[in-house]
Scaffold this motif. Sequence first.
Motif: not given
Length: 363
Positions: A35-47
């Motif tokens: 749906s976002t056009g990215t190859k993967y979906s993510y968790s940002d583990a450091h923000l």
Amino acid sequence: MPKLRQGRFAAHIYTLVALLLALASPSNFADTAKSTGTKYSYSDAHLHIVDFFQEGDPLPDLIRAMDKGGIDHAMISGIPLMKKWHENEPKRPRYYAGDDAGMYWYSATDSYVAEAYRKLPKEQRERLHPFLCGFNPTDKNADKHLRQMLETYPNVWQGIGEVLTRHDDLTALTQDDTPRANNEAMYRVYRVAAEFDLPVLLHSNITSKRERNPLYVSEIKDALAAHQDVNFIWAHAGTSATLHRYQDKLDFLLTELEKLLADHDNLYIDLSWTVLEPYLLDKNQDAAAGWLKLVEQYPTRFMIGSDALGSYDKIAASLGEYTPFLSALSKETAQKIARDNFLALLPPKPISDKLANADQDKD
């Protein structure tokens, strides 16, 4: 391998739950990426939602950036240090290394995080995972601060960190003793983490700017061995930009990680900031064979993050830079690194449940 204690067992059970939820959710790994056009979906583990001046963009901006970048979840924290604008400096510094003025520990950063988080709608809060960090890691009162914040905001906190121990030039500018991963103040922090099943994101440089050996690795080894019921996330695998400016690539890093991961099943590796290059990818953007082998050997022990500092417009691009490395892994391992491993470390129950049980025990 050491026997799993209660906190470790809960984390492994949560791993299964997180994976099942990911598969059952309409916003699962494949669907979100599509749906976002990215190859993967993510968790940002450091923000970090603020910078070293305790300033940052509002959390609704973060949610919008996550939606655009295929980021399902994000760890959020403040910054435990504040840069002083010295009386003798006519212009405010733009970064902690902008001048020689010192840094001081700043506990209010946790309140900023908690209040900003609580203002969000419930569905947005479910995607964000606040970590406590506003304490001096050389002060044996640090655990008291953690307990106060857990009691004040019992349904907010899901981890501890980024705890800034050895951090080269940042440590040199900080007003106080040199923080270490294995001092008594931090051991008191780890006991709180174990009590509430909180993972600890720990910055602890593996060496100094000039020593071409793992000078400080014993500090994190001691912490891992003494607190086997705590899950440690080692920020940037013990590296920093300053180390690389002085030493380029740490040739011993991969070997040390191999030994640490084999010896300590409570160690997890944050691959953010300075790990992507020159370690995971070479100058041609090809994945490094040794790192691919290590990650495939321990597919649940690595995660990625943007290490953003109060600005979110580049977080999607930061996570997208890992695509060449993730694509060289098996599909199952890539999904774990990009998204699921971070979620599996979060506490399986709200802090309020733990606090209620503690009150009942007192009665």
